[in-house]
Scaffold this motif. Structure first.
Motif, PDB file in Angstrom:
ATOM      1  N   GLU A  92     -13.841   4.104   4.132  1.00  0.00           N
ATOM      2  CA  GLU A  92     -12.882   5.210   4.006  1.00  0.00           C
ATOM      3  C   GLU A  92     -11.667   5.057   4.922  1.00  0.00           C
ATOM      4  O   GLU A  92     -11.089   6.035   5.388  1.00  0.00           O
ATOM      5  CB  GLU A  92     -13.587   6.553   4.218  1.00  0.00           C
TER       6      GLU A  92
ATOM      7  N   ILE B  50      -9.904   8.059  -6.268  1.00  0.00           N
ATOM      8  CA  ILE B  50      -9.191   7.703  -5.037  1.00  0.00           C
ATOM      9  C   ILE B  50      -7.880   7.037  -5.420  1.00  0.00           C
ATOM     10  O   ILE B  50      -6.812   7.491  -5.053  1.00  0.00           O
ATOM     11  CB  ILE B  50     -10.033   6.762  -4.144  1.00  0.00           C
TER      12      ILE B  50
ATOM     13  N   ASP C 286     -14.623   8.494  -5.268  1.00  0.00           N
ATOM     14  CA  ASP C 286     -15.434   8.804  -4.095  1.00  0.00           C
ATOM     15  C   ASP C 286     -16.812   9.318  -4.512  1.00  0.00           C
ATOM     16  O   ASP C 286     -17.132   9.371  -5.706  1.00  0.00           O
ATOM     17  CB  ASP C 286     -14.711   9.783  -3.168  1.00  0.00           C
TER      18      ASP C 286
ATOM     19  N   PHE D 274     -12.410   0.708   1.093  1.00  0.00           N
ATOM     20  CA  PHE D 274     -12.795   1.949   0.422  1.00  0.00           C
ATOM     21  C   PHE D 274     -14.141   2.470   0.909  1.00  0.00           C
ATOM     22  O   PHE D 274     -14.303   3.667   1.127  1.00  0.00           O
ATOM     23  CB  PHE D 274     -12.788   1.774  -1.097  1.00  0.00           C
ATOM     24  N   VAL D 275     -15.111   1.589   1.095  1.00  0.00           N
ATOM     25  CA  VAL D 275     -16.427   2.023   1.556  1.00  0.00           C
ATOM     26  C   VAL D 275     -16.338   2.671   2.938  1.00  0.00           C
ATOM     27  O   VAL D 275     -16.938   3.706   3.199  1.00  0.00           O
ATOM     28  CB  VAL D 275     -17.434   0.851   1.551  1.00  0.00           C
TER      29      VAL D 275
ATOM     30  N   PHE E 206     -21.727   0.672  -4.069  1.00  0.00           N
ATOM     31  CA  PHE E 206     -21.035   1.314  -5.187  1.00  0.00           C
ATOM     32  C   PHE E 206     -22.004   1.528  -6.341  1.00  0.00           C
ATOM     33  O   PHE E 206     -23.049   0.891  -6.413  1.00  0.00           O
ATOM     34  CB  PHE E 206     -19.902   0.434  -5.719  1.00  0.00           C
TER      35      PHE E 206
ATOM     36  N   TYR F 272     -11.189   3.340  -8.247  1.00  0.00           N
ATOM     37  CA  TYR F 272     -12.159   3.691  -7.210  1.00  0.00           C
ATOM     38  C   TYR F 272     -12.301   5.203  -7.166  1.00  0.00           C
ATOM     39  O   TYR F 272     -11.308   5.922  -7.116  1.00  0.00           O
ATOM     40  CB  TYR F 272     -11.698   3.179  -5.843  1.00  0.00           C
TER      41      TYR F 272
ATOM     42  N   ASN G 257     -24.430   9.657  -9.006  1.00  0.00           N
ATOM     43  CA  ASN G 257     -23.666  10.163  -7.874  1.00  0.00           C
ATOM     44  C   ASN G 257     -24.101  11.581  -7.491  1.00  0.00           C
ATOM     45  O   ASN G 257     -23.951  11.990  -6.347  1.00  0.00           O
ATOM     46  CB  ASN G 257     -22.173  10.140  -8.190  1.00  0.00           C
TER      47      ASN G 257
ATOM     48  N   LYS H 121     -22.371   7.817  -3.792  1.00  0.00           N
ATOM     49  CA  LYS H 121     -21.772   6.539  -3.398  1.00  0.00           C
ATOM     50  C   LYS H 121     -20.385   6.512  -4.019  1.00  0.00           C
ATOM     51  O   LYS H 121     -20.077   7.300  -4.906  1.00  0.00           O
ATOM     52  CB  LYS H 121     -22.535   5.343  -3.996  1.00  0.00           C
ATOM     53  N   LYS H 122     -19.597   5.570  -3.608  1.00  0.00           N
ATOM     54  CA  LYS H 122     -18.333   5.327  -4.280  1.00  0.00           C
ATOM     55  C   LYS H 122     -18.649   4.745  -5.667  1.00  0.00           C
ATOM     56  O   LYS H 122     -19.690   4.131  -5.869  1.00  0.00           O
ATOM     57  CB  LYS H 122     -17.474   4.323  -3.510  1.00  0.00           C
TER      58      LYS H 122
END
Length: 174
Positions: free
Chosen positions: A154, A132, A126, A151-152, A75, A124, A35, A40-41
């Motif tokens: 947002e 999240i 971010d 979620f992706v 993800f 999840y 990350n 990415k998430k």
């Protein structure tokens, strides 16, 4: 010669097809490090070895080709055993499982699930490694697909509810 080339092409085509349908799972630490390079998430499947629904989710949800492909693309997917004994370093803190029993909870699982220990659960995060939310329960492929997209994209940052979002969702699962 032509047969050899054709066999090589077919072999790599099959390998690519198979790998596109399996989730590339990371450790928590690997996902956090990745990350930093390419945000990415992070999706964290918090499970236990004794959880029957966790196994069903692995078999039916995470192995679904549409879900596996979506997870790999959007993800850093993590599998985290909530009863793991290995310490995990994150944000300057070391999380451990200090319990003596066979079903003691790892401190990271407790933190990711906000103390609401239910398995399976998916946490999840971010692109900045901030939690999240965590969503408990078994999610079949057709139900988790819009949740992942929620979620992706947002959408959770807006006032739009997940229920409202799913009413207009166009599934890729046939």
């Amino acid at each position: 010669m032509k047969k050899s080339i054709l066999l090589i092409i077919v072999y790599f085509g099959i390998i690519n097809f198979i790998s596109a349908q399996t989730v590339k799972w990371y450790t928590f630490e690997e996902a956090v490090e990745l990350n930093k390079i390419k945000p990415k998430k992070i999706l964290i499947d918090v499970y236990t070895d004794w959880c029957g629904w966790c196994k069903v989710m692995d078999k039916n949800t995470f192995s679904h080709p549409v879900i596996a492909k979506y997870l790999n693309m959007n993800f850093y997917p993590v599998k985290f055993n909530a009863e793991s004994k290995e310490p995990v370093k994150f944000m300057g803190q070391t999380y451990k499982n200090e319990g003596n029993g066979s079903r003691s909870t790892h401190q990271l699982a407790y933190a990711l699930l906000n103390g609401k220990l239910s398995y399976p659960s998916i946490a999840y995060m971010d692109g900045k490694n901030k939690l999240i939310t965590a969503v408990p329960g078994y999610w079949p492929a057709e139900k988790i697909e819009p949740l992942l997209q929620f979620f992706v994209d947002e959408v959770y940052k807006t006032s739009r509810s997940f229920d409202d979002y799913t009413n207009n969702y166009k599934s890729k699962i046939k």
